[in-house]
Design an enzyme around this catalytic site. Sequence first.
Site, PDB file in Angstrom:
ATOM      1  N   GLN A 182       9.975   0.661  20.336  1.00 62.15           N
ATOM      2  CA  GLN A 182      10.058   0.038  19.004  1.00 62.15           C
ATOM      3  C   GLN A 182       8.712  -0.508  18.546  1.00 62.15           C
ATOM      4  OE1 GLN A 182      12.452  -0.147  16.757  1.00 62.15           O
ATOM      5  NE2 GLN A 182      14.105   0.711  17.985  1.00 62.15           N
ATOM      6  N   CYS A 327      23.367   1.726  19.501  1.00 59.48           N
ATOM      7  CA  CYS A 327      23.987   2.230  20.726  1.00 59.48           C
ATOM      8  C   CYS A 327      25.231   1.438  21.093  1.00 59.48           C
ATOM      9  CB  CYS A 327      22.999   2.181  21.869  1.00 59.48           C
ATOM     10  SG  CYS A 327      21.389   2.760  21.405  1.00 59.48           S
TER      11      CYS A 327
END
Length: 384
Positions: A182, A327
């Site tokens: 990220q 997720c």
Amino acid sequence: MQLPVYMDYAATTPVDPRVAAAMSRCLTADGIFANPASRSHIYGWQAEEQVEKARRNVADLLGCDSREVVWTSGATESNNLALKGIFEACGYEGHLITSVIEHKAVIDPAIWLESKGVEVTWLEPDANGIISPELVRNSIRENTRLVSLMYVNNETGAVNPITEIAHICRDNNVLFHVDAAQAVGKIPVDTNELQVDLLSLSAHKFYGPKGIGALFVRRPIQSQLKPLIHGGGHERGMRSGTLPTHQLVGIGEAALIVCEQLETEMIRIAQLRDNLWEGISDLPNVRRNSSLDNVSPSHLNVCFSGAEGETLMLSLREIAVSSGSACTSATMEPSYVLKAMGLSDEDAHSSIRISLGRFTEREDIEKAIAHIRTVYTQLISSTD
Ligand SMILES: *Cc1c(COP(=O)(O)O)cnc(C)c1O
């Protein structure tokens, strides 16, 4: 039907058209399609040239030597290779330090290592979602072999003090792996400055294709890393398999564009993010789930305490956002990251991750503000 505004760049990004164009030149018979490992003809040499150019682009982005870039299928594989590869090399003995707010691609390999006999310490974040260097220092033992922590949290955008933690690891002779999936493309990531030993990244988080990534492995550590995938001995023996030229040209081009644009994009996107927050922060019982500093420019994680989480998500039809992480959102469990930061189940449920990126425009922000205000105001007045 008008499609919602895409504001889920932390889950994945669209491929930049320049990247797609470069990739499409590496598929068909009139392009660079050959096996880069073919040494006996010009087709192979051309493919190898493209692959090595991509490797240099990624190495330039990370400030490392191109021999330190190991291609993988993405950050999940990079994390698996780093954690399992290091502990496989020492017979699954020793101690691993990681945290409870890692991506599942670190948590699950760490749990697997635990089942193999590795001792694991699970660090907790502070209320802003940051792992304190002091906690790392105090957790290091005689047999600590590896510390694995993320650079930027995928849900909150919280940025860990990687340089300080790297110093502590160096001082104590402990290897340091960073999941930077990220971070790369969002903030500067320089392996030299950071002094980390291993670092994972994924192309689809910075406008490259899905299914390709890399693990930075510092040269002296390469002999201490066992491969997960055995085969032709590609990637200096660390990861076998025919190199996918089109994917690598994609990640290379994506890296090149990040190198050129990062400085200005960081400012532009942070500005849009701040405008978005300013536009909704006066709503009742709304707050940010991270500090204003030490957060990635593209993330905004907001708790809408006045509304029920699922109803809120379903009502926000004009923006594509995420509850918790992509997720875990399939399971409807409240985010384990937000809970570790001290949020109640209800507040974690009522939190939304908005993440912006390269193709976010000012009009998108204005649209999102108006939409959130309308939906939230309706929801809180209907529950009164
Ligand atoms: C997206 C992400 C991953 C997984 O990357 P893939 O390339 O999709 O396997 C791992 N860690 C973090 C922090 C991520 O954001």
